[in-house]
Design an enzyme around this catalytic site. Sequence first.
Site, PDB file in Angstrom:
ATOM      1  N   CYS A  32       0.837  -1.213   0.000  1.00 46.13           N
ATOM      2  CA  CYS A  32       0.000   0.000   0.000  1.00 46.13           C
ATOM      3  C   CYS A  32       0.869   1.259   0.000  1.00 46.13           C
ATOM      4  O   CYS A  32       1.537   1.546   0.983  1.00 46.13           O
ATOM      5  CB  CYS A  32      -0.911  -0.061   1.234  1.00 46.13           C
ATOM      6  SG  CYS A  32      -1.689   1.483   1.686  1.00 46.13           S
ATOM      7  N   CYS A  35       0.214   3.784   2.737  1.00 48.50           N
ATOM      8  CA  CYS A  35       0.657   3.210   4.021  1.00 48.50           C
ATOM      9  C   CYS A  35       2.154   3.435   4.204  1.00 48.50           C
ATOM     10  O   CYS A  35       2.611   3.809   5.292  1.00 48.50           O
ATOM     11  CB  CYS A  35       0.382   1.710   4.074  1.00 48.50           C
ATOM     12  SG  CYS A  35      -1.353   1.265   3.976  1.00 48.50           S
TER      13      CYS A  35
END
Length: 108
Positions: A32, A35
């Site tokens: 991600c 992230c």
Amino acid sequence: MGKAIEITDDNFEEVVLNSENPVLVDFWATWCGPCLMMAPVVEELAGDFDGKAVIGKLDVDANPETAAKFGIRSIPTMMVFKGGEVVDKVVGASSKADLQGRVEAQIA
């Protein structure tokens, strides 16, 4: 200097639900992008709140049970727990100042 704690399905209850201090949990995954962008911010917060709050990261791929239990559908999702309950939640990337304010609001 504090460091974000690795939170897993196995230690979630002990580290998060049974904590005497507020806990910020970063639900994330290695693939991600947002992230990964938030990772340094989470580490900084761990240092800033060392001894006052617990800052941890939970990899949703490695720990699907906890992610499912809290209905994590988008990552990054940051949840603030106090007394074993979710008291705040942010979905998506956020600023350090925003997250800091959310954690500070839970410190007695």
